[in-house]
Design a protein around this motif. Structure first.
Motif, PDB file in Angstrom:
ATOM      1  N   LYS A   1       0.828  -1.205   0.000  1.00  0.00           N
ATOM      2  CA  LYS A   1       0.000   0.000   0.000  1.00  0.00           C
ATOM      3  C   LYS A   1       0.865   1.259   0.000  1.00  0.00           C
ATOM      4  CE  LYS A   1      -4.099  -1.975   0.247  1.00  0.00           C
ATOM      5  NZ  LYS A   1      -5.124  -1.809  -0.842  1.00  0.00           N
ATOM      6  N   THR A   2       1.967   1.230   0.765  1.00  0.00           N
ATOM      7  CA  THR A   2       2.888   2.363   0.808  1.00  0.00           C
ATOM      8  C   THR A   2       3.506   2.601  -0.566  1.00  0.00           C
ATOM      9  OG1 THR A   2       3.393   1.903   3.135  1.00  0.00           O
ATOM     10  CG2 THR A   2       4.935   3.308   1.934  1.00  0.00           C
ATOM     11  N   ARG A   3       3.903   1.504  -1.239  1.00  0.00           N
ATOM     12  CA  ARG A   3       4.473   1.621  -2.593  1.00  0.00           C
ATOM     13  C   ARG A   3       3.496   2.291  -3.551  1.00  0.00           C
ATOM     14  NH1 ARG A   3       3.422  -0.592  -7.107  1.00  0.00           N
ATOM     15  NH2 ARG A   3       2.015  -2.161  -6.187  1.00  0.00           N
ATOM     16  N   GLU A   4       2.240   1.858  -3.508  1.00  0.00           N
ATOM     17  CA  GLU A   4       1.220   2.430  -4.391  1.00  0.00           C
ATOM     18  C   GLU A   4       1.030   3.921  -4.136  1.00  0.00           C
ATOM     19  OE1 GLU A   4      -2.256   0.109  -3.764  1.00  0.00           O
ATOM     20  OE2 GLU A   4      -1.429  -1.723  -4.695  1.00  0.00           O
ATOM     21  N   LYS A   5       0.979   4.284  -2.861  1.00  0.00           N
ATOM     22  CA  LYS A   5       0.787   5.689  -2.518  1.00  0.00           C
ATOM     23  C   LYS A   5       1.958   6.546  -2.971  1.00  0.00           C
ATOM     24  CE  LYS A   5      -0.404   8.758   1.303  1.00  0.00           C
ATOM     25  NZ  LYS A   5      -0.678   8.852   2.774  1.00  0.00           N
ATOM     26  N   LEU A   6       3.184   6.023  -2.883  1.00  0.00           N
ATOM     27  CA  LEU A   6       4.375   6.770  -3.279  1.00  0.00           C
ATOM     28  C   LEU A   6       4.611   6.747  -4.781  1.00  0.00           C
ATOM     29  CD1 LEU A   6       6.811   5.659  -0.421  1.00  0.00           C
ATOM     30  CD2 LEU A   6       5.678   7.866  -0.657  1.00  0.00           C
ATOM     31  N   GLY A   7       3.873   5.862  -5.496  1.00  0.00           N
ATOM     32  CA  GLY A   7       4.004   5.820  -6.954  1.00  0.00           C
ATOM     33  C   GLY A   7       5.229   5.061  -7.445  1.00  0.00           C
ATOM     34  N   LEU A   8       5.731   4.111  -6.664  1.00  0.00           N
ATOM     35  CA  LEU A   8       6.880   3.299  -7.068  1.00  0.00           C
ATOM     36  C   LEU A   8       6.410   2.052  -7.799  1.00  0.00           C
ATOM     37  CD1 LEU A   8       9.029   3.445  -3.792  1.00  0.00           C
ATOM     38  CD2 LEU A   8       9.222   4.902  -5.809  1.00  0.00           C
ATOM     39  N   THR A   9       7.195   1.588  -8.745  1.00  0.00           N
ATOM     40  CA  THR A   9       6.874   0.351  -9.448  1.00  0.00           C
ATOM     41  C   THR A   9       7.144  -0.845  -8.548  1.00  0.00           C
ATOM     42  OG1 THR A   9       9.096   0.106 -10.388  1.00  0.00           O
ATOM     43  CG2 THR A   9       7.496   1.429 -11.639  1.00  0.00           C
ATOM     44  N   GLU A  10       6.529  -2.007  -8.886  1.00  0.00           N
ATOM     45  CA  GLU A  10       6.753  -3.214  -8.096  1.00  0.00           C
ATOM     46  C   GLU A  10       8.214  -3.635  -8.141  1.00  0.00           C
ATOM     47  OE1 GLU A  10       4.091  -6.455  -8.753  1.00  0.00           O
ATOM     48  OE2 GLU A  10       2.368  -5.155  -9.098  1.00  0.00           O
ATOM     49  N   GLU A  11       8.809  -3.496  -9.327  1.00  0.00           N
ATOM     50  CA  GLU A  11      10.201  -3.899  -9.492  1.00  0.00           C
ATOM     51  C   GLU A  11      11.134  -3.049  -8.631  1.00  0.00           C
ATOM     52  OE1 GLU A  11       8.112  -3.220 -11.904  1.00  0.00           O
ATOM     53  OE2 GLU A  11       7.754  -5.227 -12.760  1.00  0.00           O
ATOM     54  N   ARG A  12      10.894  -1.725  -8.653  1.00  0.00           N
ATOM     55  CA  ARG A  12      11.765  -0.844  -7.884  1.00  0.00           C
ATOM     56  C   ARG A  12      11.579  -1.074  -6.385  1.00  0.00           C
ATOM     57  NH1 ARG A  12      16.569   1.061  -7.304  1.00  0.00           N
ATOM     58  NH2 ARG A  12      16.696   3.223  -6.512  1.00  0.00           N
ATOM     59  N   ALA A  13      10.343  -1.256  -5.961  1.00  0.00           N
ATOM     60  CA  ALA A  13      10.078  -1.510  -4.546  1.00  0.00           C
ATOM     61  C   ALA A  13      10.746  -2.796  -4.086  1.00  0.00           C
ATOM     62  CB  ALA A  13       8.574  -1.565  -4.299  1.00  0.00           C
ATOM     63  N   LYS A  14      10.726  -3.828  -4.954  1.00  0.00           N
ATOM     64  CA  LYS A  14      11.356  -5.093  -4.614  1.00  0.00           C
ATOM     65  C   LYS A  14      12.866  -4.934  -4.462  1.00  0.00           C
ATOM     66  CE  LYS A  14      11.696  -9.917  -6.136  1.00  0.00           C
ATOM     67  NZ  LYS A  14      11.335 -10.901  -7.199  1.00  0.00           N
ATOM     68  N   GLU A  15      13.479  -4.160  -5.376  1.00  0.00           N
ATOM     69  CA  GLU A  15      14.910  -3.893  -5.290  1.00  0.00           C
ATOM     70  C   GLU A  15      15.272  -3.201  -3.981  1.00  0.00           C
ATOM     71  OE1 GLU A  15      15.833  -1.622  -8.727  1.00  0.00           O
ATOM     72  OE2 GLU A  15      16.052  -3.326 -10.052  1.00  0.00           O
ATOM     73  N   LEU A  16      14.482  -2.164  -3.648  1.00  0.00           N
ATOM     74  CA  LEU A  16      14.731  -1.424  -2.422  1.00  0.00           C
ATOM     75  C   LEU A  16      14.566  -2.312  -1.196  1.00  0.00           C
ATOM     76  CD1 LEU A  16      12.848   1.881  -3.326  1.00  0.00           C
ATOM     77  CD2 LEU A  16      15.321   1.610  -3.133  1.00  0.00           C
ATOM     78  N   GLN A  17      13.527  -3.127  -1.216  1.00  0.00           N
ATOM     79  CA  GLN A  17      13.251  -3.999  -0.090  1.00  0.00           C
ATOM     80  C   GLN A  17      14.369  -5.020   0.097  1.00  0.00           C
ATOM     81  OE1 GLN A  17       9.094  -5.010   0.172  1.00  0.00           O
ATOM     82  NE2 GLN A  17       9.526  -6.984   1.171  1.00  0.00           N
ATOM     83  N   GLU A  18      14.834  -5.623  -0.999  1.00  0.00           N
ATOM     84  CA  GLU A  18      15.898  -6.621  -0.911  1.00  0.00           C
ATOM     85  C   GLU A  18      17.233  -6.012  -0.500  1.00  0.00           C
ATOM     86  OE1 GLU A  18      15.993  -8.630  -4.647  1.00  0.00           O
ATOM     87  OE2 GLU A  18      14.278  -9.948  -4.154  1.00  0.00           O
ATOM     88  N   SER A  19      17.406  -4.710  -0.803  1.00  0.00           N
ATOM     89  CA  SER A  19      18.644  -4.056  -0.387  1.00  0.00           C
ATOM     90  C   SER A  19      18.750  -3.967   1.126  1.00  0.00           C
ATOM     91  CB  SER A  19      18.731  -2.662  -1.009  1.00  0.00           C
ATOM     92  OG  SER A  19      17.830  -1.768  -0.398  1.00  0.00           O
ATOM     93  N   ILE A  20      17.621  -3.952   1.791  1.00  0.00           N
ATOM     94  CA  ILE A  20      17.610  -3.934   3.245  1.00  0.00           C
ATOM     95  C   ILE A  20      17.666  -5.349   3.801  1.00  0.00           C
ATOM     96  CG2 ILE A  20      16.284  -3.273   5.292  1.00  0.00           C
ATOM     97  CD1 ILE A  20      17.403  -0.891   3.846  1.00  0.00           C
ATOM     98  N   LEU A  21      16.888  -6.267   3.205  1.00  0.00           N
ATOM     99  CA  LEU A  21      16.808  -7.630   3.709  1.00  0.00           C
ATOM    100  C   LEU A  21      18.066  -8.432   3.418  1.00  0.00           C
ATOM    101  CD1 LEU A  21      13.117  -8.444   2.735  1.00  0.00           C
ATOM    102  CD2 LEU A  21      14.006  -7.943   5.010  1.00  0.00           C
ATOM    103  N   LYS A  22      18.782  -8.060   2.321  1.00  0.00           N
ATOM    104  CA  LYS A  22      19.987  -8.782   1.945  1.00  0.00           C
ATOM    105  C   LYS A  22      21.149  -7.803   1.856  1.00  0.00           C
ATOM    106  CE  LYS A  22      17.315 -12.197  -0.685  1.00  0.00           C
ATOM    107  NZ  LYS A  22      17.098 -12.830  -2.036  1.00  0.00           N
ATOM    108  N   PRO A  23      21.527  -7.257   2.945  1.00  0.00           N
ATOM    109  CA  PRO A  23      22.582  -6.257   2.932  1.00  0.00           C
ATOM    110  C   PRO A  23      23.947  -6.879   2.659  1.00  0.00           C
ATOM    111  CG  PRO A  23      22.045  -6.830   5.173  1.00  0.00           C
ATOM    112  CD  PRO A  23      21.072  -7.573   4.308  1.00  0.00           C
ATOM    113  N   GLN A  24      24.867  -6.086   2.162  1.00  0.00           N
ATOM    114  CA  GLN A  24      26.231  -6.519   1.974  1.00  0.00           C
ATOM    115  C   GLN A  24      27.013  -6.295   3.257  1.00  0.00           C
ATOM    116  OE1 GLN A  24      28.159  -5.213  -1.545  1.00  0.00           O
ATOM    117  NE2 GLN A  24      26.376  -5.555  -2.839  1.00  0.00           N
TER     118      GLN A  24
END
Length: 642
Positions: free
Chosen positions: A565-588
């Motif tokens: 819901k937050t992604r939709e409100k901010l106008g981000l694509t599913e692909e971009r949101a997934k990238e951002l989310q994985e950058s936090i969940l799978k940090p280097q």
């Protein structure tokens, strides 16, 4: 102005009065009369009636004439009366009474003939004497009549002379009216308007609490209205409304209403267009009671007609409550009795937020004087650093670090409150702040942290330096509030005193330890490889991701729905949101961090690190130079994501 001609004419007109009972006055008698009646040196006693013993016997008043007025003393009723020559337009005789008319053609005095003639007189004598008095009065110029004829210089000269004889409130009010009348007929001549305003204000100061003061405030309101000073004009009309006779209140209320309706732009932008000093204190009053509530220094609003640009603390404005404007946030008004605490906390909150954005690892707040932290804050979360610049900021600000839970400390320990953070971004200054622009010490700290690498800093913040109200101003407001409350029905003394309580100065020490910029730079480079720059909306989405994983390191089903819901409100694509989310969940991880993870994995039994291995875990932390907070984060991820 010279009254010689009046004196001569008076002596001629009443020359025949001797035969009717009047007598010449000796120097000794003149001295006694002047003393008793407090006559000035410019006032000459010309004639008096019978000796005092006769008045008592005949039950008639004692009368004497001067070059300024007729004085009448009723011995039996113990009253005194003064009829000024300049007030008289005409005197007529009818039914054994002398009737004195003013410039409006109205009878303002009705005196029995026996006050002037103890013996019986004929009608013709009475008529002749009344005509003589009229003749004498015609010589004394009437300032108000001269003003009606637009002879303002002569009018002012006459009233100024009369004031040298009799320094009465009525004469001062008359002079103020003449200046006012000249100004409103001048086609908005700025100089004449200012002269009138100065004269009226001077007269108000001289005539405080006099029954005629309401009219002076009305004059002042009209002059200020013509000068374009709308708020000051409204305040003057409000003052007049509070003091005016009941029959005048309706007209004054209409003036105020029309003034507000004609200046809607001012009310819509009240907090921006009116200087802070003029709008600092306000109060809301019920419409039915506002006519009784006006006092300088406190702006009164109808509770049903408050400017839309005014916002109240907690959005719960109360009638008959004194509010004070926030010194740096124009739209916000705070209850006066809570202002010192609220502003103090607001300042602390903003300072802590700035410190966090600068890369704080640890912030401790210690009570040094006055109220303890637990006394000032009923809820611990009120001191938590919120995602905005203080309590009153409306704009959203990003927080790109994780925050530990608030740790309580008892009063006998080193500090009252401690915050621990794990900063991951390079220091930056928040764009939306309230107090910062007026805090030179904070500005220097920000500069030294961003341009240099400051690691520790301490600041003591006092509640007295946040309220912007001096002791003398508090006393002034206290006196004004008491007067105001006396005019409001139903307000009792105890409630009034609640608003006037004296706060004790509170001082808190805020100490901060910053993470080295070298470490922050290393983490920043290794953390996010998706993009070198993130948009505001992307950062906002990342903040929500961090919030979701803060408790257990994973994103469950309900948290994922929220993020979608937050992604939709901010106008981000599913692909971009997934990238951002994985950058936090799978940090280097850094090389040391990887070695630490491998070591912990070898210690784990059934997905858990045994209690007996905790001493070895601590050794590994030191071996691989992992700070405690970072180690806890890694351990949490390892437990949930083996």
């Amino acid at each position: 102005m010279d009254t010689t001609s009046l004196t001569k004419r008076l002596k001629i007109e009443i020359d025949g009065w001797l035969s009717l009972g009047g007598i010449e006055t000796s120097k000794e008698e003149i001295r006694d009369i002047k003393k008793e009646w407090n006559l000035g040196p410019k006032e000459d006693v010309i004639f008096r009636s019978l000796p005092l013993s006769f008045f008592i016997c005949l039950r008639v008043p004692f009368v004497f004439f001067t070059n300024y007025a007729i004085y009448i003393k009723d011995i039996l009723n113990k009253t005194k009366d003064i009829i000024r020559w300049w007030e008289i337009t005409k005197v007529s005789y009818e039914n054994e009474h002398f009737m004195f008319f003013n410039s409006e053609g109205k009878i303002f005095k009705n005196i029995n003939v026996r006050a002037f003639f103890p013996k019986e007189i004929s009608i013709s004598t009475g008529v002749d004497f009344s005509e003589g008095l009229t003749s004498v009065a015609s010589i004394a110029p009437n300032p108000l009549q001269l003003a009606q004829e637009n002879k303002y210089s002569e009018a002012i000269e006459a009233v100024n002379y009369y004031i040298t004889i009799e320094s009465s409130i009525e004469l001062y009010v008359t002079r103020a009216f003449i200046y006012y009348d000249r100004a409103i007929k001048s086609n908005d001549n700025k100089n004449l308007l200012q002269e009138a305003l100065t004269e009226i204000e001077k007269t108000i100061d001289h005539c405080k609490d006099h029954k005629e003061c309401w009219e002076l405030h009305k004059y002042k309101g009209h002059i200020l209205e013509l000068m374009g000073k709308t708020t000051n004009s409204r305040n003057a009309y409000m003052k007049s409304l509070a003091e005016a006779p009941e029959e005048q209140k309706y007209e004054l209320q209409n003036r105020i209403t029309k003034l507000e309706e004609a200046n809607t732009d001012l009310w819509d932008n009240y907090v921006l267009k009116v200087p802070y000093k003029e709008r600092k204190y306000i109060m809301l009053v019920e419409d039915s009671k506002i006519k009784n509530c006006a006092i300088s220094g406190i702006t009164i609003f109808n509770s049903s007609n408050v400017p839309n640009c005014i916002n109240f603390y907690d959005n719960m404005p109360l009638n008959n409550e004194l509010y004070v404007g926030h010194p740096y946030n124009p739209s916000v008004y705070i209850p006066y009795n809570q202002a010192e605490d609220i502003l103090f906390q607001d300042k602390i909150q903003e300072f802590c937020y700035i410190l966090q954005q600068l890369g704080a690892e640890e912030i401790t707040i210690t009570s040094l004087k006055g109220r303890k932290i637990n006394e000032t804050n009923n809820k611990k979360e009120e001191l938590e650093v919120a995602a905005n610049a203080g309590r009153f900021a409306n704009a959203f600000l990003n927080i790109c670090s994780s925050t530990s839970n608030l740790m309580d400390r008892t009063s006998h320990e080193q500090y009252d409150v401690k915050y621990v953070y794990d900063p991951i971004d390079m220091p930056e200054m928040p764009s939306e702040t309230i107090w910062y622009q007026n805090q030179p010490k904070w500005q220097r700290l920000v500069q030294s942290r961003i341009d240099g690498n400051t690691l520790e800093y301490t600041e003591c913040i006092s509640s007295k330096l946040t309220f912007f109200t001096s002791s003398s101003e508090k006393e002034d407001i206290k006196a004004k509030l008491k007067v105001l409350m006396a005019n409001i029905e139903g307000r009792i003394y105890e409630e009034e005193e609640k608003q006037l309580r004296e706060d004790i100065e509170t001082i808190w020490r805020v100490s901060v330890k910053f993470r080295s910029k070298n470490l922050l730079q290393e983490k920043s480079q290794s953390r996010n490889t998706i993009s070198s720059t993130l948009t505001y909306k992307e950062k906002e989405f990342l903040n929500e991701v961090r919030f979701c994983i803060e408790d257990d390191g994973i994103i469950d089903n309900s948290e994922q729905i929220f993020l979608n819901k937050t992604r939709e409100k901010l106008g981000l694509t599913e692909e971009r949101a997934k990238e951002l989310q994985e950058s936090i969940l799978k940090p280097q991880f850094t090389e040391n961090e990887k070695e630490y993870i491998n070591a912990l994995s070898e210690l784990m039994i059934d997905g858990q690190i045994p209690e007996s291995a905790q001493r070895i875990v601590e050794r590994f932390r030191n071996l691989y130079e992992i700070d405690e907070q970072r180690a806890n984060e890694i351990e949490k991820r390892l437990l949930y994501e083996p």
